[in-house]
Design an enzyme around this catalytic site. Sequence first.
Site, short mmCIF file in Angstrom:
data_model
loop_
_atom_site.label_atom_id
_atom_site.label_comp_id
_atom_site.label_asym_id
_atom_site.label_seq_id
_atom_site.Cartn_x
_atom_site.Cartn_y
_atom_site.Cartn_z
N TRP B 62 -145.43 -47.41 14.28
CA TRP B 62 -145.58 -47.69 13.21
C TRP B 62 -145.53 -48.43 12.66
O TRP B 62 -145.98 -48.89 11.50
CB TRP B 62 -144.86 -46.39 12.05
CG TRP B 62 -143.74 -46.37 12.98
CD1 TRP B 62 -142.71 -45.32 13.94
CD2 TRP B 62 -142.39 -47.08 12.00
NE1 TRP B 62 -140.94 -45.97 14.05
CE2 TRP B 62 -141.34 -47.31 13.12
CE3 TRP B 62 -142.20 -48.35 11.99
CZ2 TRP B 62 -139.94 -47.69 12.70
CZ3 TRP B 62 -141.25 -49.66 10.96
CH2 TRP B 62 -140.37 -48.49 11.29
N ASN B 63 -144.94 -49.48 13.16
CA ASN B 63 -144.17 -51.11 12.50
C ASN B 63 -145.19 -51.92 12.26
O ASN B 63 -145.05 -52.35 11.22
CB ASN B 63 -142.88 -52.00 13.22
CG ASN B 63 -143.18 -52.03 14.35
OD1 ASN B 63 -144.29 -51.06 14.94
ND2 ASN B 63 -142.40 -53.27 15.17
N LYS B 86 -153.15 -42.67 20.23
CA LYS B 86 -152.26 -41.63 20.23
C LYS B 86 -151.42 -42.22 19.65
O LYS B 86 -150.42 -43.17 19.97
CB LYS B 86 -150.96 -40.68 20.91
CG LYS B 86 -149.91 -40.23 21.20
CD LYS B 86 -149.04 -40.09 20.61
CE LYS B 86 -147.85 -39.46 20.32
NZ LYS B 86 -147.39 -39.95 18.56
N HIS B 87 -151.32 -42.36 17.53
CA HIS B 87 -150.38 -43.35 17.25
C HIS B 87 -149.40 -42.63 16.83
O HIS B 87 -149.09 -41.28 16.75
CB HIS B 87 -152.07 -43.79 15.70
CG HIS B 87 -151.13 -45.42 15.30
ND1 HIS B 87 -149.83 -46.12 15.10
CD2 HIS B 87 -151.92 -46.06 14.45
CE1 HIS B 87 -149.95 -46.78 15.01
NE2 HIS B 87 -151.69 -47.07 14.17
N SER B 89 -146.67 -41.00 14.43
CA SER B 89 -146.79 -38.98 14.05
C SER B 89 -146.62 -39.90 12.18
O SER B 89 -146.80 -38.78 11.49
CB SER B 89 -145.91 -38.25 14.36
OG SER B 89 -144.27 -38.78 14.08
N GLU B 160 -144.98 -52.57 25.92
CA GLU B 160 -144.23 -53.62 25.06
C GLU B 160 -143.08 -52.67 24.43
O GLU B 160 -143.25 -51.79 23.39
CB GLU B 160 -145.04 -54.23 23.76
CG GLU B 160 -144.85 -55.72 23.51
CD GLU B 160 -144.11 -55.18 22.28
OE1 GLU B 160 -142.84 -55.59 22.30
OE2 GLU B 160 -144.59 -55.29 21.32
N LEU B 161 -141.97 -52.97 24.35
CA LEU B 161 -141.12 -51.90 24.32
C LEU B 161 -139.80 -53.16 23.72
O LEU B 161 -140.17 -54.40 22.50
CB LEU B 161 -139.67 -51.35 25.14
CG LEU B 161 -141.13 -50.77 26.12
CD1 LEU B 161 -139.77 -50.56 28.00
CD2 LEU B 161 -141.91 -49.87 25.71
N CYS B 194 -140.26 -55.67 16.61
CA CYS B 194 -139.45 -56.12 18.55
C CYS B 194 -138.88 -57.70 18.18
O CYS B 194 -138.23 -57.64 18.71
CB CYS B 194 -140.15 -55.61 19.17
SG CYS B 194 -142.60 -56.02 18.84
N GLU B 291 -130.71 -52.73 20.20
CA GLU B 291 -131.91 -53.72 18.76
C GLU B 291 -130.99 -53.12 17.67
O GLU B 291 -131.30 -51.89 17.52
CB GLU B 291 -133.25 -52.44 19.52
CG GLU B 291 -134.16 -54.16 18.59
CD GLU B 291 -135.50 -53.17 18.83
OE1 GLU B 291 -135.64 -52.55 19.98
OE2 GLU B 291 -136.75 -54.21 18.89
#
Lengths: 67, 386
Positions: B62-63, B86-87, B89, B160-161, B194, B291
């Site tokens: 979502w960011n 799949k975006h 929620s 991409e985490l 991120c 993080e």
Amino acid sequence: MSLQSVNPATGEVLETFTAPSSRELDGIVATSHAAYLEWRTVPFKARAERMRQAHDGARDGQADRAG
Amino acid sequence: MALEMGKPIAQGEAEVDKCAWVCDYYADSAEGFLAVQPRETDAKKSYVRFDPLGVVLAVMPWNFPFWQVFRFAAPALMAGNAGVLKHASNVPRCALQIEEVFRDAGFPRGLFSTAMIESSAVAGLIDDPRIVAVTLTGSELAGSKVAERAGKMLKKTVLELGGSDPFIILEDADLDLAATTAADARLVNSGQSCIAAKRFIVVEAVAEKFIPKFVDQLRSRRMGDPLARETQVGPQARVDLRDDLHRQVEESIKRGAKRLLGGEVPRGTGAFYPPTLLAAVDKGMPAFDEETFGPVAAVIRAKDEADAVRLANDSQFGLGAALWTRDHARAERLAAEIEAGAVFVNGLVKSDPRLPFGGIKRSGYGRELSEYGIREFVNIKSVWMA
């Protein structure tokens, strides 16, 4: 199952969406796969024309998308 | 974006501009990136070609609800693939708007579609034989689950985490510019990025000069209604995420960090959290080890250059890093030592369609953008003719 759009500044629920049934989800994948079989044969120049349309479409609705 | 996930409106407009840019970039460049490459071998003729793979599942966060989808979709579609999104929620309206952009652009019906499903339904999609690969931008937990499932099905993934990017300030840095950029780098998207700088590693020689400048910069940023044009820091995307962030701050203080700014949940409605600075941060505190996905800056002192690089690399993540020094030769030497997918010297880490983007270690694998990104979801096929 449902998904909610909630304004984080106010907590207001903006809209609720119902998740697709398994049959509807299968339909989404089937349509996507059929589109792929067509699209993979389309030359780069025609693909690029569509992508430039996407550029214009994103820009045209910029205020709505940011808001 | 402002209404659904709290992004300040000016930042949302900039995000849309970037989406348009990546569409143009790949419209112009994809054919060259995927052109047949002749190879000299023992064959009469041999070459490498790049064929599309099929339908790629994109699990997105979502960011940056537009940008992260477009940076996948533009190269993937130009390569001849299809995409099912799949975006997250909490951004269903954004998902539908993106689908509309591609539909109205004249792509074949369903070439890019949104599936409004919960996370629990992702495994079923990965198992579907018509889905050939998965790309995910999101948390380590989500990435690990998707990679596990896709691995079981022997399907390719790009992940991409998270990141805990270091922002290193050496003694010969331009401290005023570094402090301004440090605040920008920490507060981008209200801190929820991120590649936002999270650990500010400053050498002892300039720490006393840099820290007050950084505090002043963070304090000067306006927090408020994301629809107001002057707002620089909006609410966090959800109350539970804001509360998680506050717990990280409190736990870090309990373990010895010093709160120099912010660090308190404002009264009233909304998921707001103020720009916060923690000094004397060290390993063993959440602000160093984890993080922090919000406007919380952790300042860590280093003895010298070598200690700064050691601290920068002492992280489970390896996404981006920023390095501040006026000595370019020194910067290039250190850039080789820093464990990250990108090192930006005298600037803030940002994605750019012309540069590969992605991480190492627990920040994920694979690359997006540039020629490297478009070649992630293709069959790199060798053709050899006697």
